[in-house]
Scaffold this active site. Structure first.
Site, PDB file in Angstrom:
ATOM      1  N   HIS A  46       2.807   7.834   6.940  1.00 17.33           N
ATOM      2  CA  HIS A  46       3.687   6.870   6.797  1.00 17.33           C
ATOM      3  C   HIS A  46       5.066   7.522   6.024  1.00 17.33           C
ATOM      4  CE1 HIS A  46       2.849   4.676   9.650  1.00 17.33           C
ATOM      5  NE2 HIS A  46       1.302   4.042   9.093  1.00 17.33           N
TER       6      HIS A  46
HETATM    7  O1  RIB Z   1       4.695   0.782   8.435  1.00 17.59           O
HETATM    8  C1  RIB Z   1       4.057   1.285   7.572  1.00 17.59           C
HETATM    9  C2  RIB Z   1       4.258   1.193   6.418  1.00 17.59           C
HETATM   10  O2  RIB Z   1       3.655  -0.149   5.445  1.00 17.59           O
HETATM   11  C3  RIB Z   1       3.514   2.152   5.342  1.00 17.59           C
HETATM   12  O3  RIB Z   1       4.725   1.648   3.982  1.00 17.59           O
HETATM   13  C4  RIB Z   1       2.438   1.834   4.983  1.00 17.59           C
HETATM   14  O4  RIB Z   1       2.037   2.229   3.315  1.00 17.59           O
HETATM   15  C5  RIB Z   1       2.923  -0.057   4.888  1.00 17.59           C
HETATM   16  O5  RIB Z   1       2.733  -0.793   3.478  1.00 17.59           O
END
Ligand code: RIB
Ligand code: CA
Length: 304
Positions: free
Chosen positions: A233
Site C-alpha cells: 500500500h
Molecule cells: O490500509 C492500508 C494502510 O493501513 C497502510 O498504510 C498500512 O500500513 C496500514 O497502515
C-alpha cells in the site's frame, strides 16, 4: 531537481518499504520522518522508523519525531495482526538504532515545512499528526505543494466493507485534512490492492543484497496477503511521486464519514453532480501493476 518530502508514517511493514524507497532514491530529499499510532502504538512506530533510518546509516541526516499516540476522538485500534507485535516482524535490526528528536511531530513538521518554500507531505498512516498540525499552525498550508496520502478507497474497504484502515483509524483527522484546501492525491485501495509484490518478485529480493534480504524477511511476515501477492500500500505514494504516469487519476470531491456504521468511509461525488463542480482530491483509480513490480526490483537492486 530533487523533491523535498516529509513522511508521516506508522511502520508497519509496507511503511518500512516506502521509507526504504524514499531514503534511497536520488530524486527524493527526505527532510523528516514523523511517526503516528496506527499499525502499532506510537512508541513502536517511532522505533521502527528509527530502525530503517539506522539500517541505511542516515541517523545524522534524517530526523525522526514521535507523534500522536491516539486518534483525535475515535478509540485507538491497531493492526498488529497484520504487521506483528513489533509492527515490523521478520528481520533483526538490533537494539542500537538511536532516539527520536526532542520535538514533537507537530513541532517538527511545523519547523521543517516553514523552512521550505514547497514541500510534499506523504502520510502513510492515520492523519492525526497532520490534523493537529493544521489546527495549531494553519500557516504551514501555503508551504505544502501537495499531500500524497495513502488511505481511503472509493471501491471498498479493508476494515469494513467501505472503510480503509488509515481513514478508519482517525476519520475526524481525515475530514480535517480533506477540508484543508491543500491539494491532495489520494492513493487508496483502488490502486494499492493492485500493486502486489508477486511471489516471484519476493523471491528475487531474497538474495539480491542486504536490503533485499531485509525486505524479504519483513514482507514474508506481512499478513496482508493473497495468492497473487502482498499489497505494498504505502510504497505507492513513492512510486506515484516518481512515476505518476503509471497511474490513472480522477479529480473528485470526496467526503469522509465520521460517525455511524459507515465511519471511515470515503464518499466520492463520482458524477460531479453535488458540489458545483468543485473537487478536493486527485484520486488514483488505476495502476500499471507490472511496472510497479519491475520498479520495486530495480530500486532495491541499487541499494546496499
Ligand atoms: O490500509 C492500508 C494502510 O493501513 C497502510 O498504510 C498500512 O500500513 C496500514 O497502515
Ligand atoms: Ca501505513
Amino acid at each position: 531537481m530533487t523533491m523535498k518530502i516529509i513522511m508521516d508514517t506508522d511502520p508497519g511493514i509496507d511503511d518500512a518499504a516506502a521509507l526504504t524507497m524514499a531514503i534511497n532514491d536520488p530524486e527524493i530529499d527526505l527532510k523528516l520522518i514523523t511517526a503516528v499510532a496506527g499499525n502499532v502504538t506510537v512508541d513502536k512506530t517511532t522505533a521502527n522508523a528509527l530502525k530503517i533510518v539506522h539500517f541505511f546509516g542516515k541517523d545524522q541526516e534524517i530526523p525522526v519525531a514521535a507523534g500522536a499516540k491516539e486518534p483525535l476522538i475515535k478509540p485507538f485500534e491497531d493492526a498488529a495482526r497484520i504487521h506483528g507485535a513489533s509492527g515490523m516482524e521478520g528481520y533483526d535490526f538490533g537494539d542500537d538504532y538511536g532516539e527520536p528528536i526532542a520535538k514533537s511531530a507537530v513541532e517538527a513538521l511545523h519547523d521543517a515545512i516553514m523552512a521550505e518554500d514547497e514541500v510534499i507531505l506523504v502520510p502513510t498512516g492515520s492523519y492525526t499528526n497532520i490534523a493537529l498540525l493544521f489546527k495549531q499552525y494553519p500557516e504551514v498550508k501555503s508551504h505544502i505543494k501537495e499531500i500524497v496520502a495513502m488511505g481511503g478507497s472509493i471501491s471498498g474497504g479493508n476494515m469494513t466493507s467501505i472503510a480503509e484502515f488509515n481513514v478508519f483509524t482517525d476519520p475526524d483527522a481525515a475530514e480535517i485534512m480533506y477540508k484543508s484546501g491543500v491539494p491532495i492525491v489520494t492513493v487508496g485501495l483502488d490502486v494499492t490492492l493492485k500493486a502486489l509484490i508477486t511471489p516471484d518478485t519476493l523471491n528475487q529480493l531474497k538474495d539480491m543484497n542486504e536490503t533485499g534480504k531485509m525486505l524479504y524477511g519483513l514482507i514474508n511476515n506481512y499478513n496482508d496477503v493473497t495468492e497473487a501477492g502482498h499489497p505494498m500500500h504505502d510504497v505507492n505514494t513513492i512510486f506515484y511521486l516518481l512515476h505518476p504516469e503509471a497511474y490513472q487519476t480522477k479529480d473528485l470531491w470526496v467526503d469522509i464519514q465520521t460517525s455511524g456504521p459507515a465511519i471511515g468511509g470515503m464518499v466520492a461525488d463520482i458524477r460531479g453532480a453535488y458540489h458545483d463542480g468543485k473537487t478536493n482530491a486527485k484520486v488514483c483509480v488505476d495502476i500499471d501493476a507490472a511496472a510497479f513490480n519491475q520498479w520495486f526490483l530495480d530500486e532495491v537492486s541499487h541499494m546496499k
